[in-house]
Design an enzyme around this catalytic site. Structure first.
Site, short mmCIF file in Angstrom:
data_model
loop_
_atom_site.label_atom_id
_atom_site.label_comp_id
_atom_site.label_asym_id
_atom_site.label_seq_id
_atom_site.Cartn_x
_atom_site.Cartn_y
_atom_site.Cartn_z
N THR A 1 -21.62 -38.77 -62.15
CA THR A 1 -21.28 -37.56 -62.91
C THR A 1 -19.78 -37.50 -63.25
O THR A 1 -19.39 -36.73 -64.13
CB THR A 1 -21.65 -36.26 -62.14
OG1 THR A 1 -21.02 -36.30 -60.85
CG2 THR A 1 -23.16 -36.13 -61.97
N SER B 1 -20.33 -25.51 -50.15
CA SER B 1 -20.80 -24.71 -51.28
C SER B 1 -21.27 -23.34 -50.82
O SER B 1 -21.95 -23.19 -49.80
CB SER B 1 -21.95 -25.43 -51.96
OG SER B 1 -22.59 -24.55 -52.86
N SER B 2 -20.93 -22.35 -51.65
CA SER B 2 -21.38 -20.97 -51.40
C SER B 2 -22.90 -20.87 -51.41
O SER B 2 -23.46 -19.89 -50.91
CB SER B 2 -20.82 -20.06 -52.48
OG SER B 2 -21.25 -20.50 -53.75
N ASN C 1 -18.35 -21.15 -57.05
CA ASN C 1 -18.37 -21.33 -58.52
C ASN C 1 -17.00 -21.65 -59.12
O ASN C 1 -16.38 -20.82 -59.79
CB ASN C 1 -18.98 -20.09 -59.19
CG ASN C 1 -20.46 -19.98 -58.87
OD1 ASN C 1 -20.84 -19.57 -57.76
ND2 ASN C 1 -21.31 -20.39 -59.78
N LYS D 1 -25.73 -29.69 -49.20
CA LYS D 1 -24.31 -29.38 -48.95
C LYS D 1 -24.11 -28.80 -47.55
O LYS D 1 -23.11 -29.06 -46.89
CB LYS D 1 -23.78 -28.39 -50.01
CG LYS D 1 -23.65 -28.96 -51.40
CD LYS D 1 -22.77 -30.19 -51.49
CE LYS D 1 -21.31 -29.92 -51.26
NZ LYS D 1 -20.48 -31.15 -51.47
N ASP E 1 -19.93 -46.42 -54.98
CA ASP E 1 -20.86 -45.36 -54.63
C ASP E 1 -20.86 -45.19 -53.11
O ASP E 1 -21.10 -46.15 -52.37
CB ASP E 1 -22.25 -45.79 -55.13
CG ASP E 1 -23.27 -44.69 -55.02
OD1 ASP E 1 -23.16 -43.86 -54.11
OD2 ASP E 1 -24.19 -44.68 -55.87
N TYR F 1 -30.12 -28.49 -53.22
CA TYR F 1 -28.67 -28.68 -53.28
C TYR F 1 -27.98 -27.96 -52.13
O TYR F 1 -27.12 -28.51 -51.44
CB TYR F 1 -28.14 -28.17 -54.63
CG TYR F 1 -26.64 -28.16 -54.73
CD1 TYR F 1 -25.92 -29.35 -54.83
CD2 TYR F 1 -25.93 -26.96 -54.71
CE1 TYR F 1 -24.53 -29.33 -54.92
CE2 TYR F 1 -24.54 -26.94 -54.80
CZ TYR F 1 -23.86 -28.13 -54.90
OH TYR F 1 -22.48 -28.12 -54.98
N ARG G 1 -33.60 -18.82 -63.90
CA ARG G 1 -33.66 -20.23 -63.50
C ARG G 1 -34.14 -20.35 -62.06
O ARG G 1 -33.68 -19.60 -61.19
CB ARG G 1 -32.25 -20.80 -63.64
CG ARG G 1 -32.16 -22.27 -63.83
CD ARG G 1 -30.74 -22.68 -64.12
NE ARG G 1 -29.86 -22.49 -62.97
CZ ARG G 1 -28.59 -22.86 -62.94
NH1 ARG G 1 -28.04 -23.43 -64.00
NH2 ARG G 1 -27.86 -22.68 -61.87
C1 UD1 Z 1 -24.19 -23.09 -57.52
C2 UD1 Z 1 -23.43 -22.74 -56.28
C3 UD1 Z 1 -22.04 -23.30 -56.31
C4 UD1 Z 1 -22.10 -24.77 -56.62
C5 UD1 Z 1 -22.79 -24.94 -57.96
C6 UD1 Z 1 -22.89 -26.41 -58.34
C7 UD1 Z 1 -24.27 -20.52 -55.67
C8 UD1 Z 1 -23.92 -19.09 -55.58
N1 UD1 Z 1 -23.31 -21.30 -56.17
O1 UD1 Z 1 -23.67 -22.39 -58.55
O2 UD1 Z 1 -21.44 -23.12 -55.05
O3 UD1 Z 1 -20.84 -25.31 -56.64
O4 UD1 Z 1 -24.09 -24.45 -57.83
O5 UD1 Z 1 -23.48 -26.50 -59.59
O6 UD1 Z 1 -25.34 -20.94 -55.28
N2 UD1 Z 1 -26.47 -19.97 -66.33
C9 UD1 Z 1 -26.78 -19.44 -67.56
N3 UD1 Z 1 -26.68 -20.24 -68.65
C10 UD1 Z 1 -26.28 -21.54 -68.58
C11 UD1 Z 1 -25.98 -22.08 -67.31
C12 UD1 Z 1 -26.09 -21.26 -66.19
O7 UD1 Z 1 -27.16 -18.27 -67.67
O8 UD1 Z 1 -26.22 -22.21 -69.64
C13 UD1 Z 1 -26.55 -19.08 -65.16
C14 UD1 Z 1 -27.35 -19.63 -64.00
O9 UD1 Z 1 -28.71 -19.35 -64.15
C15 UD1 Z 1 -26.71 -18.89 -62.83
C16 UD1 Z 1 -25.24 -18.72 -63.27
O10 UD1 Z 1 -25.22 -18.92 -64.66
O11 UD1 Z 1 -27.30 -17.63 -62.66
C17 UD1 Z 1 -24.31 -19.73 -62.64
O12 UD1 Z 1 -24.89 -21.01 -62.77
P1 UD1 Z 1 -24.11 -22.36 -62.42
O13 UD1 Z 1 -22.81 -22.39 -63.14
O14 UD1 Z 1 -25.05 -23.49 -62.62
O15 UD1 Z 1 -23.73 -22.21 -60.89
P2 UD1 Z 1 -24.57 -21.70 -59.62
O16 UD1 Z 1 -25.94 -22.23 -59.67
O17 UD1 Z 1 -24.32 -20.26 -59.39
#
Ligand code: UD1
Length: 313
Positions: free
Chosen positions: A36, A118-119, A171, A146, A54, A142, A271
């Site tokens: 990635t 990770s949170s 995040n 972590k 890796d 995930y 999601r």
């Molecule tokens: C999660 C972890 C974070 C980790 C990350 C790695 C939690 C609280 N956080 O973040 O610690 O580092 O994964 O990827 O569990 N979304 C949209 N539209 C998009 C993309 C995302 O609406 O195009 C929404 C998702 O559904 C989610 C939010 O945005 O509700 C944040 O998503 P994302 O940025 O992927 O991070 P998390 O899953 O919160």
């Protein structure tokens, strides 16, 4: 011999830590598999010794730990939805790779490993803010992976005397975050799309909230964690966040202002594996390492939009 090793050095967080170490005149080795990580993230890091490899291969771990005193372990497959689609790969690159790295670090006489937690470890419990005394409750592969890495950190501190520090990131966003994959963090995707005048997708009603954390705060937490006295931090787990939360709808509105986008978001189903709300209590990191977020969410967003605008990424 480099004093510092950064794993995932071609990834967003790893390259940002490496850049700051180089800016401070430190000698740095970086490793990345490019699963990635992105080659062009290495531009500007020419003074870093770079190894392509890796960490799921123990020989690579042995090679990169040689002579190193401090490791920043940022390499991971960082995505909740990716882990839902392919939990075995997440386990390999988050759990097996972390264990291999710890074994190699122990054997090479590394002094301290700082780990990107990770949170997501907190899961979907309603209690806010999340504090480190809460029982972990991972709900995605995930998050499990972590969290397993965190437990290995603590065990290696206890059993082998390796100094380990876990920073639980909330995040993280900012320049160099890959906006091109549907597994990317939401802010990278939104900045890129909205600057291009494309409609972003919001999963669910957009009222889910996150403690979005600007990258410079995370880099500073890592450096503080590397410098803090062992008695204070070794074997510890601490949140690394802003300590404030925003909903996706609020974030979308700010981004409309910053990018000039004037359309509406496309709302689709929530999601799978997502949690609803996330907010950190950051008092432990303040107490143990003197951490304070010095870039707030809005300022971080503004810098991030500018970066996507002018870097052409
Ligand atoms: C999660 C972890 C974070 C980790 C990350 C790695 C939690 C609280 N956080 O973040 O610690 O580092 O994964 O990827 O569990 N979304 C949209 N539209 C998009 C993309 C995302 O609406 O195009 C929404 C998702 O559904 C989610 C939010 O945005 O509700 C944040 O998503 P994302 O940025 O992927 O991070 P998390 O899953 O919160």
């Amino acid at each position: 011999m480099p004093r510092y090793l950064v794993t995932g050095a071609a990834g967003f967080i790893g390259r940002s830590i490496a850049a700051e170490l180089l800016r401070r005149g430190c000698s740095v080795r970086g490793v990345d598999s490019f699963i990635t990580g992105r080659r062009h993230n290495l531009i500007g890091l020419e003074d870093m010794e770079f190894v392509e490899g890796d960490l799921s291969d123990p020989d690579v771990c042995e090679r990169v730990c040689k002579g190193v005193e401090i490791v920043f372990h940022e390499a991971a497959l960082a995505s909740v939805p990716r882990s839902v689609a392919d939990p075995a790969s997440t386990n390999l690159h988050c759990v097996t790779a972390t264990l291999n790295l710890l074994i190699a670090a122990r054997d090479a006489g590394v002094r301290r490993v700082i780990y990107a937690g990770s949170s997501s470890a907190y899961g979907d419990t309603p209690t806010l803010p999340k504090h480190e005394g809460m029982l972990p409750n991972p709900i995605s592969p995930y998050a499990v992976a972590k969290l397993a890495g965190e437990h290995y950190m603590r065990a290696f501190a206890r059993v082998y005397g390796l100094e380990t520090v876990v920073l639980r990131y909330f995040n993280v966003f900012g320049p160099y975050q890959d906006p091109t994959s549907h597994y990317s963090g939401v802010l990278a995707i939104f900045c890129k799309k909205m600057l291009a005048g494309e409609q972003p997708t919001i999963y669910g009603d957009g009222e889910q909230s996150r403690d979005f954390t600007y990258i410079d705060n995370v880099v500073s937490a890592n450096l503080l964690a590397s410098e803090a006295p062992s008695a204070e931090v070794s074997g510890q787990v601490m949140n690394c966040a802003t300590g404030a939360r925003s909903t996706l709808n609020q974030t979308f509105s700010i981004l409309c202002e910053l990018t000039g986008y004037n359309g509406l978001p496309n709302h689709v189903d929530p999601r799978s594996g997502d949690i609803r709300d996330s907010l950190a209590d950051i008092s432990l990191a303040e107490k143990l390492i003197g951490y304070r977020p010095f870039v707030n969410f809005r300022e971080g967003l503004s810098r991030t939009v500018d970066w996507y605008k002018y870097s052409g990424q």
